[in-house]
Design an enzyme around this catalytic site. Structure first.
Site: not given
Length: 258
Positions: A113, A221, A223
């Site tokens: 990001c 994203h 994660e």
């Protein structure tokens, strides 16, 4: 017992209770642990006081995280706009130094990001602020919700470049991701290749051309869903594989003797 790799994570800088805090969001740190058994090490964003080589001589990879803050427009030749705040100049300075040093040393780099935007600007590219206001672009901002799982829900297609590095990790074709952002890549930096696109043409992933190892940025994203989403898990696994290879080379007797 096999030693776990150390992953440097540059900190966001915030003013809280009269103190200047250096911190990183926990989902990124947990993804390093659960994604490939790494150990996260939050690096203070103190570019004026700490040489990035001090960190990089002791760590095995760098993860550039997302953040609420945006890269300061002066970094790519534009003027700041209050509508695009907040900014974090200390994070910018620290990340740019880490990017340059990590690429010079061949240290695996995973940029997520804001991290991908930093990578593009650090190598000479530009950004588009408030992407949702551009004609023909979709609104890539997170939905308004107090529930993080709703904000980070997987909802958008991205097309993976058939001849890119990501295709080797995720396979060619289209995957669904959770791309949440206000800024996006404008001019692609020299030395970067586009690895994925959103349906509206927004650049969703890049790689550093000629990097000796893993040097990839994604706008989404991974994660957040690394423990339950296959593409997210594959990305962190590939980063972890590169990190362990670098760690093995860094700690080998032949390398130590040089």
């Amino acid at each position: 017992m096999t030693q776990a790799p150390l992953i440097g994570v540059p900190a966001d800088v915030k003013e809280i209770d009269g103190y200047r805090w250096h911190a990183a969001a926990e989902p990124y740190l947990r993804a390093i642990v659960s994604g490939f058994g790494g150990v996260p090490l939050v690096l203070p964003s103190m570019a004026d006081a700490v040489d990035p080589d001090t960190f990089l001589d002791r760590i095995d990879g760098v993860l550039l995280t997302g953040s609420r803050s945006n890269v300061h427009p002066e970094r790519y030749g534009q003027q700041a706009d209050p509508a695009s705040e907040p900014y974090d100049p200390a994070r910018d300075a620290a990340s740019f130094g880490l990017i340059a040093a990590a690429l010079r040393k061949g240290i695996p780099l995973f940029a997520i990001c804001r991290g991908m935007q930093e990578l593009n600007v650090a190598l000479g590219g530009t950004l588009i602020s408030e992407l949702q206001e551009q004609e023909g672009r979709h609104d890539h901002r997170a939905p308004v919700s107090d529930i993080q799982a709703e904000r980070f829900a997987i909802h958008q297609d991205v097309a993976i470049a058939a001849d890119g590095q990501l295709a080797g990790v995720l396979g060619p074709g289209t995957i669904r991701v959770n791309s949440l952002h206000r800024q996006g890549i404008g001019d692609v930096a020299p030395g970067l290749a586009v690895e994925a696109l959103a349906p509206d043409g927004t650049i969703e992933a890049v790689r550093v051309v000629g990097a000796p190892g893993f040097a990839i940025g994604v706008q989404w994203h991974p994660e957040y869903w690394v423990e339950s989403d296959a593409p997210s898990a594959k990305l962190f696994a590939a980063f972890g594989e590169a990190v362990r290879a670098h760690m093995a080379a860094r700690t080998s007797p032949a390398t130590a003797a040089e």
